[in-house]
Design a protein around this motif. Sequence first.
Motif, PDB file in Angstrom:
ATOM      1  N   GLY A  90     -31.598  39.574  -2.315  1.00 30.62           N
ATOM      2  CA  GLY A  90     -30.841  40.985  -2.614  1.00 30.62           C
ATOM      3  C   GLY A  90     -31.930  41.604  -3.517  1.00 30.62           C
ATOM      4  N   GLU A  94     -27.931  46.586  -4.310  1.00 37.62           N
ATOM      5  CA  GLU A  94     -26.654  45.955  -3.821  1.00 37.62           C
ATOM      6  C   GLU A  94     -26.058  45.255  -4.675  1.00 37.62           C
ATOM      7  OE1 GLU A  94     -27.932  41.906  -1.566  1.00 37.62           O
ATOM      8  OE2 GLU A  94     -29.043  43.648  -0.595  1.00 37.62           O
ATOM      9  N   ALA A 135     -30.480  49.918   0.062  1.00 32.86           N
ATOM     10  CA  ALA A 135     -29.611  48.663  -0.108  1.00 32.86           C
ATOM     11  C   ALA A 135     -28.255  49.188  -0.548  1.00 32.86           C
ATOM     12  CB  ALA A 135     -30.283  47.727  -0.932  1.00 32.86           C
ATOM     13  N   ALA A 139     -24.613  48.346   1.119  1.00 33.10           N
ATOM     14  CA  ALA A 139     -23.608  47.268   0.530  1.00 33.10           C
ATOM     15  C   ALA A 139     -22.347  48.171   0.350  1.00 33.10           C
ATOM     16  CB  ALA A 139     -24.068  47.018  -0.879  1.00 33.10           C
ATOM     17  N   SER A 220     -25.008  37.561  -3.605  1.00 38.93           N
ATOM     18  CA  SER A 220     -24.303  38.699  -4.043  1.00 38.93           C
ATOM     19  C   SER A 220     -23.699  39.229  -2.586  1.00 38.93           C
ATOM     20  CB  SER A 220     -25.405  39.694  -4.388  1.00 38.93           C
ATOM     21  OG  SER A 220     -24.941  41.144  -4.299  1.00 38.93           O
TER      22      SER A 220
END
Length: 359
Positions: A90, A94, A135, A139, A220
């Motif tokens: 990640g 995110e 990102a 997310a 994550s």
Amino acid sequence: MTDAIHRPTPGRRLRRGKVRGDTITLAHGSGGKAMRDLIDDVFVGAFDNPALAPLEDQARLALADLTRHGDRLAFTTDTYVVDPLFFPGGNIGELAVNGTVNDLAVGGARPLYLSCGVILEEGFPIADLRTIAGAMQRAAAAAGVSIVTGDTKVVPRGSADKLFINTSGVGMIAPGVEIAAERARPGDKVLVNGFIGDHGVAILAARDDLALEVPIESDSQPLNGLVTTLLEACPEVHCLRDATRGGLATVLNEFALAAGACVALDEATLPVREAVRGVSEILGLDPLYYANEGKLVAVVPAACADTALAAMRAHPAGRDAALIGEIRDGPAGRVILHTGFGGGRIVDMLVGEQLPRIC
């Protein structure tokens, strides 16, 4: 994100600007055309949604849309300064979205809307910023939330460390949902939704000064879907908390102190990957204190513990869930780890900073 920018006439959409150059300059924080172009191109281009589209200095949210999800508003904020910005599994973008979504979810709220505040250092690569914004949007889409407002600031080179992000979130709590640390009761069971310590070790491995080669990625992920599944299976959930900074040990100490009870852990049931154990032994660190970014701790009545565990394991975010302990009468305010050698040790709350800049 939208401060001091000329607004289009309501109902009229002007052509979006295009950011110039390869790196952030002080002009991108000036409130003028360069700032507008940056916001239009990088942020609006990634986050675009009906609440954000007017580009006012605030998002305007219909109360009717909020209240159909619950009778109480949940509001949270968090700031992300992780180093490095990109790590196995990640990046800071995110992480910021998932962290704020999870802070809402473990209160029993349905996350709905986020804000995004960005502090940029002069010279930061625009390509990296575009990657991070993308990102964040992915997310947010995965969690079913919208990024609806924000702010951008630029500071001179050397006044910050590349990029910091603040995200705030709004969600709604349904009637009858009452989740709080003080509600833990003797006899309750303690569950965790999977392997602990992955995020902490992934960050360590990404830092050049340690030269670690570990096949571990950050955990994550958004947990709101898992929380919904858990509450459907066991509406009587007493406590929920995501085990971020301070790790599992700190969360359980918070439960013990708030409820005036003891949390008894069984070391044999703690889900820890062998690679995480290995890094811990090399560095003299304890996996119980590693930060996680996709793990929650649930305290549930004993009568529904098996049902809750099965529901968690049926969800992608909880397939490695485990029952790791129980709540006892005393000693009050303590967490006790029962080891494989038949003894026990006190697990204190984290003192100091085991791993700086971890989230």
